[in-house]
Every structure is written in structure tokens, then in C-alpha cells.
Design an enzyme around this catalytic site. Structure first.
Site, PDB file in Angstrom:
ATOM      1  N   ARG A  69       0.798  -1.216   0.000  1.00 49.39           N
ATOM      2  CA  ARG A  69       0.000   0.000   0.000  1.00 49.39           C
ATOM      3  C   ARG A  69       0.838   1.277   0.000  1.00 49.39           C
ATOM      4  NH1 ARG A  69      -4.366  -1.747   4.382  1.00 49.39           N
ATOM      5  NH2 ARG A  69      -2.594  -3.013   5.017  1.00 49.39           N
ATOM      6  N   LYS A 211      14.957 -25.389   8.412  1.00 49.79           N
ATOM      7  CA  LYS A 211      16.234 -25.346   9.152  1.00 49.79           C
ATOM      8  C   LYS A 211      16.978 -26.664   8.959  1.00 49.79           C
ATOM      9  CE  LYS A 211      14.554 -22.271  12.814  1.00 49.79           C
ATOM     10  NZ  LYS A 211      15.404 -21.109  12.991  1.00 49.79           N
ATOM     11  N   GLU A 245      13.003 -18.192  23.755  1.00 48.24           N
ATOM     12  CA  GLU A 245      13.561 -16.972  23.156  1.00 48.24           C
ATOM     13  C   GLU A 245      13.852 -15.996  24.275  1.00 48.24           C
ATOM     14  OE1 GLU A 245      11.764 -15.858  19.113  1.00 48.24           O
ATOM     15  OE2 GLU A 245      10.092 -16.718  20.216  1.00 48.24           O
ATOM     16  N   HIS A 269       5.627 -24.922  14.711  1.00 49.49           N
ATOM     17  CA  HIS A 269       7.016 -25.368  14.916  1.00 49.49           C
ATOM     18  C   HIS A 269       7.128 -26.529  15.920  1.00 49.49           C
ATOM     19  CE1 HIS A 269       7.522 -21.679  12.865  1.00 49.49           C
ATOM     20  NE2 HIS A 269       7.781 -20.892  13.874  1.00 49.49           N
ATOM     21  N   LYS A 371       8.692 -16.323  25.349  1.00 46.92           N
ATOM     22  CA  LYS A 371       9.509 -15.130  25.099  1.00 46.92           C
ATOM     23  C   LYS A 371      10.102 -14.683  26.437  1.00 46.92           C
ATOM     24  CE  LYS A 371       7.682 -14.114  20.854  1.00 46.92           C
ATOM     25  NZ  LYS A 371       8.493 -14.339  19.659  1.00 46.92           N
TER      26      LYS A 371
HETATM   27  C1  BG6 Z   1       8.192 -17.201  14.274  1.00 46.32           C
HETATM   28  C2  BG6 Z   1       7.347 -16.607  15.352  1.00 46.32           C
HETATM   29  O1  BG6 Z   1       7.485 -18.189  13.586  1.00 46.32           O
HETATM   30  O2  BG6 Z   1       9.360 -17.778  14.842  1.00 46.32           O
HETATM   31  C3  BG6 Z   1       8.138 -15.603  16.181  1.00 46.32           C
HETATM   32  O3  BG6 Z   1       6.225 -15.947  14.768  1.00 46.32           O
HETATM   33  C4  BG6 Z   1       9.435 -16.209  16.660  1.00 46.32           C
HETATM   34  O4  BG6 Z   1       7.365 -15.152  17.288  1.00 46.32           O
HETATM   35  C5  BG6 Z   1      10.181 -16.831  15.499  1.00 46.32           C
HETATM   36  O5  BG6 Z   1      10.211 -15.172  17.249  1.00 46.32           O
HETATM   37  C6  BG6 Z   1      11.437 -17.541  15.956  1.00 46.32           C
HETATM   38  O6  BG6 Z   1      12.126 -18.032  14.857  1.00 46.32           O
HETATM   39  P1  BG6 Z   1      13.620 -18.529  14.983  1.00 46.32           P
HETATM   40  O7  BG6 Z   1      13.946 -19.033  13.625  1.00 46.32           O
HETATM   41  O8  BG6 Z   1      14.417 -17.320  15.390  1.00 46.32           O
HETATM   42  O9  BG6 Z   1      13.639 -19.572  16.037  1.00 46.32           O
END
Ligand code: BG6
Length: 519
Positions: A69, A211, A245, A269, A371
Site C-alpha cells: 500500500r 532449518k 527466546e 514449529h 519469550k
Molecule cells: C516465528 C514466530 O514463527 O518464529 C516468532 O512468529 C518467533 O514469534 C520466530 O520469534 C522464531 O524463529 P527462529 O527461527 O528465530 O527460532
């Protein structure tokens, strides 16, 4: 090197199309990217496209059309992409690579996602590129947009004729997660995408499957004999899948607050990691064979504990509070920009699951993700039972934690085997030690980024690394009751930033007489 005596006459095995030394190069095509101005495109998708070009894996005729946009012309898009590439690409900046890529870049401005005139312009731009650059009419669409826009975008794309089949040319759609927000919406979303391409031409992106270390789970399990005899309920005590994370949600409140950890990373995941760890051996690495085995596992997953479902006892959610992390003061989730004070969204989720089949009966699979945890680590730990009898004094084995195979997804990619060993000395004292395989030490070449692999595979039409809709559906089947249960409960339990999550997560394992590996 001698030519193999078994090669059929006239076939040079060095030129066999399956020769792993030959690069897999994508057909000429136009990649139309919806959501090119978004965070994911800037950080991951555009650098990955450049890295593929830099590695010579895209055709010189490859074209990239951004749709968004912003009131941009082609030059503005080029300078935005250049910036994204310079800050995110893995391979060095090479003017010749960039110039070739930039020559095939166009931008189409939409005043809104239902701006029919803009889709007509988009069609013209793509047709013009087809004619000028010889793309063979092949088209891929990357939908990195909020699911709310799917109905409009798919309808407009269908109406403007961009996806009409053409002889000898392909049409493919890559869809970024979240694949819906529950089982019903995922099915609706699938039906919408099904309006523009055939099911085999839909590539659902779960970047974990791109990965190297995730693909290596299958290599470790099925290219070795050593682990297989131990890989079941007779020897495995439990499995822990962790995706921790250390960052907060950053500027993603708009996305994250409507999603939460379970939908963001567990539905995709973590359940994919579970499926790869628990599945039976596929008959080949073809998409159909791999997916069929993953589906069987997901089908067998239950939230029950020995047949009884008590979600209060087998699920935990948490939310990071304000505090200190790495010596810095950090905000709590509720203070993050854009998060409403009434939010009940979780930033941590843990589940205890069981896989009801002969191989895994009675073995708990503990999943956790969050997180602002103590450190960034993703791993799958298969923890073995203690030996039924130890011919040592009790004191000499007191510190043993039990053998384990840990597949380290990131960082520090590799595999660890934890085994008991004698401490040197005059006593029989035993302690856990680690045997490590580290990618960095064994291989010289850097691993490609997940998105490089996935974009290339989609452009090649290779589907094994993309989950099928049935896997998506089965994953929601597992999570829907959990999310409903949480919605009816109060706010998530607070946890300290830099910790390993809420107390409830510790209790989840303690109830079974176990502990998380890192806690
Ligand atoms: C994403 C999520 O799919 O994966 C994020 O939406 C997350 O919230 C990210 O931070 C983490 O990815 P990676 O590859 O850094 O483990």
C-alpha cells in the site's frame, strides 16, 4: 574417479540429474510478494531471495514484484530491498548479482487490498515481465499478509486472471503462517487458497522445516542404526521439546496480541518437531511419504494423561512481567507498545502430551515455548530411562540425570549424547558427561537460512518441507481445546524475564516426578 561399472550404457553418473553436486536451479519465473513491506519480508524473505541469487540458484530471468500500500515506484522498492539485503543477507554484497536481480524488480501500489484497478495493473506488469525477460509464464505468489485479508486478495487474484492456467507454465502459492486461528478458520483459509491454485501447488511455510538442524532429525534417526532400537517406550522415559527466546515481542503487538504463543509457535514449529521425533520411518523422502508418517503421529497425539484429560494439570501458560534481563530493565508484556491493558494473551505455553501408539504409549512429550526466557535455545531432548539395576553404591550414582540424546536446533547447532561415566580417581564415582557433534566443527560450509531453502523448494515445486493441510488440521485438533480452556480461565501466570517461565511449568513436570533440563 572411475565411472561406475554398474551405470547403464551411455549414462555418465557424474551428469546424472540426481548428482548432489549439481545445483538445483529454479525455473525462470515471477515471484509476486504480497506483504513485501512487512517485517518478515524485510528481515528474512528479501535477504533470502538475494542469497539464492548470489548462490546462482535463481535463473537470470527471475523477477520479483512487490505489492503493497506504499506509494512507491520501482526505484523506491529497489532501494528498500537493497537496504533489507545489506542488513540481512548471509552472502556478501556483489554489484553484479544485485544489478541482475534489481533489473527484474517492479512495485505495484494498491490503495487497498480490494483495489481491482491495481490488480489489473499487476497483471499487466507480470505479463510485461513474462514477455521481456522470458519467464516462461511461471508465477509464484507469496502471501505474507494477515489472514483477515485472504478472502479479498485471493478473490482479486482469481478475478484478474493472474493464476489462470497456461500450457507448460506453473502457478504456485506460498502461504505464511498462521494457518488460521483454529481448526475451522484453517479450513476456510485453505478453501480460499484452493480457489486460486490446485492443492499440490500450495506451499505452507513453517520455517522450522527449512532449518538444517530440523531436517537433520530425520537423518539422525533414519540413517543410523544405533538410535532406532532405543527409540520407544521400552527405553525412553520422556521427551522435552523447548523453544525458548530471550527477546520480548518487540514491535509486533498488533500481530502477537491476537495470537499468543500456542498459536504462534506451538501449533506449527513445536508440533512439527514432535512429529519428526516420534514418526515412523517413511518409505522415502518424497512429500507424500513423509507427510503420511507425520500425520499418523499427530493423529495419535492426545492431551490425556493415561486416558484422562485434565487441562488444568497438563497445560500451563504464562506472561512475562517487568524486570531485568541481561542487566537491563525490560517492560512487562502488558506495558509493551500496542498491548491493551486487558490483554490475556500468553507469552509462554507448556503442554504435556501423549502419543497413543505402540512405540510411545505412556511416554510423556513435554512442549514449552516462550519469550523473555533465560536464553535463546531450541532443542529436542529424548531422555532415557534409568537402568533397572545399578551395581554401584547409591552415593556414587546420586548425581546422574539419566542418558539423553539432545538434538540442538539452535543456536550451537548439533547433537549431544549425555551418558554416565566414571570420574577419574580411586573411587567408583559416576557423573554425566556429554559427547558432542557440532555442525561448525564438522562442516566448513555455513548452513543456508531456512527461508532460502523454502523459497527455492517452492520455486522448484519440491513439497517435502511444507506441511500438508491435513497436518495443519490435526495440529489445530490438538490445540483447539487448550485454547478454549485458557479463554475461559483468567489471566496467564506472570513470570520473571530471564527465568525459565512460570512456576506452573516447573510443577507440570514435578507432578510426574521430573524436571525440565534447564530450569
Ligand atoms: C516465528 C514466530 O514463527 O518464529 C516468532 O512468529 C518467533 O514469534 C520466530 O520469534 C522464531 O524463529 P527462529 O527461527 O528465530 O527460532
Amino acid at each position: 574417479m572411475p565411472i561406475s561399472a554398474t551405470a547403464p550404457q551411455g549414462v555418465n553418473p557424474l551428469l546424472d540429474s540426481r548428482d548432489l553436486r549439481l545445483p538445483r536451479i529454479a525455473d525462470p519465473c515471477v515471484l509476486v510478494m504480497f506483504g513485501i513491506t512487512g517485517d518478515l519480508a524485510r528481515r528474512k524473505l528479501l535477504p533470502a531471495v538475494y542469497d539464492l541469487a548470489g548462490r546462482g540458484l535463481l535463473s537470470p530471468a527471475f523477477c520479483l514484484v512487490g505489492v503493497g500500500r506504499r506509494d512507491w515506484d520501482d526505484e523506491a522498492m529497489r532501494s528498500y530491498v537493497a537496504q533489507a539485503v545489506r542488513s540481512g543477507a548471509r552472502t556478501p554484497w556483489r554489484p553484479a548479482v544485485w544489478e541482475q536481480l534489481a533489473a527484474g524488480m517492479r512495485f505495484v501500489t494498491l490503495s487497498s487490498f480490494d483495489d481491482a484497478a491495481a490488480y489489473a495493473r499487476l497483471t499487466q506488469v507480470v505479463e510485461d515481465l513474462d514477455a521481456r525477460r522470458g519467464t516462461g509464464g511461471n508465477r509464484a505468489f507469496y502471501l505474507s499478509i494477515p489472514p483477515g485479508w485472504f478472502p479479498t486478495v485471493t478473490q482479486q487474484v482469481a478475478a484478474c486472471g493472474l493464476v489462470e492456467e497456461a500450457p507448460g507454465a506453473w502457478r504456485r502459492v506460498m502461504v505464511e503462517k498462521p494457518f488460521g486461528h483454529d481448526r475451522a478458520s484453517a479450513a476456510e483459509l485453505d478453501a480460499l487458497v484452493g480457489r486460486i491454485v490446485r492443492p499440490d501447488d500450495v506451499f505452507r511455510v513453517d520455517h522450522y522445516l527449512g532449518k538444517e538442524t530440523v531436517q537433520n532429525i530425520l537423518a539422525l534417526r533414519f540413517a543410523n542404526t544405533m538410535l532406532e532400537p532405543l527409540w520407544d517406550q521400552r527405553y525412553v522415559d520422556h521427551v522435552q521439546v523447548t523453544m525458548a527466546e530471550d527477546i520480548g515481542i518487540g514491535t509486533r503487538a498488533g500481530y502477537y496480541d491476537s495470537i499468543g504463543t500456542a498459536r504462534d509457535v506451538v501449533q506449527n514449529h513445536l508440533l512439527q518437531l514432535l512429529a519428526l521425533t516420534a514418526m515412523e520411518e517413511p518409505t522415502s523422502m518424497e512429500a507424500g511419504a513423509v507427510r503420511a508418517e507425520k500425520e499418523k503421529v499427530l493423529q495419535a497425539v492426545s492431551l490425556g494423561r493415561g486416558g484422562v484429560t485434565d487441562l488444568e494439570a497438563t497445560t500451563v501458560r504464562g506472561r512475562y512481567a517487568a524486570g531485568f534481563q541481561g542487566g537491563e530493565r525490560v517492560r512487562g508484556y502488558l506495558e509493551e507498545d500496542g498491548v491493551p491493558p486487558t490483554s490475556r494473551t500468553e507469552t509462554f505455553a507448556a503442554l504435556r502430551l501423549e502419543v497413543g501408539n505402540r512405540r510411545w504409549a505412556g511416554v510423556p512429550f513435554y512442549l514449552r515455548a516462550g519469550k523473555r526466557l533465560a536464553r535463546r535455545v531450541t532443542e529436542v531432548a529424548v531422555v532415557f530411562k534409568k537402568p533397572p539395576f545399578l551395581p554401584f553404591e547409591a552415593a556414587s550414582t546420586a548425581s546422574l540425570g539419566g542418558g539423553a540424546v539432545v538434538m540442538r536446533i539452535q543456536p550451537d547447532e548439533g547433537m549431544t549424547m549425555r551418558i554416565a561415566s566414571k570420574v577419574p580417581g580411586t573411587h567408583m564415582e559416576l557423573r554425566d558427561v556429554s559427547m558432542d557433534f557440532a555442525y561448525g566443527a564438522s562442516f566448513n560450509n555455513d548452513s543456508p537460512e531456512a527461508y532460502e531453502r523454502l523459497i527455492l523448494d517452492a520455486l522448484l515445486g519440491d513439497a517435502p518441507l511444507f506441511p500438508h493441510q491435513r497436518e495443519v488440521d490435526l495440529s489445530w485438533r490438538i490445540l483447539d481445546p487448550v485454547i478454549e480452556h485458557w479463554a475461559a480461565a483468567g489471566a496467564p501466570e506472570d513470570y520473571r524475564p530471564g527465568s525459565w517461565g512460570p512456576e506452573g511449568a516447573t510443577e507440570l513436570l514435578a507432578r510426574d516426578g521430573r524436571a525440565w533440563r534447564r530450569s
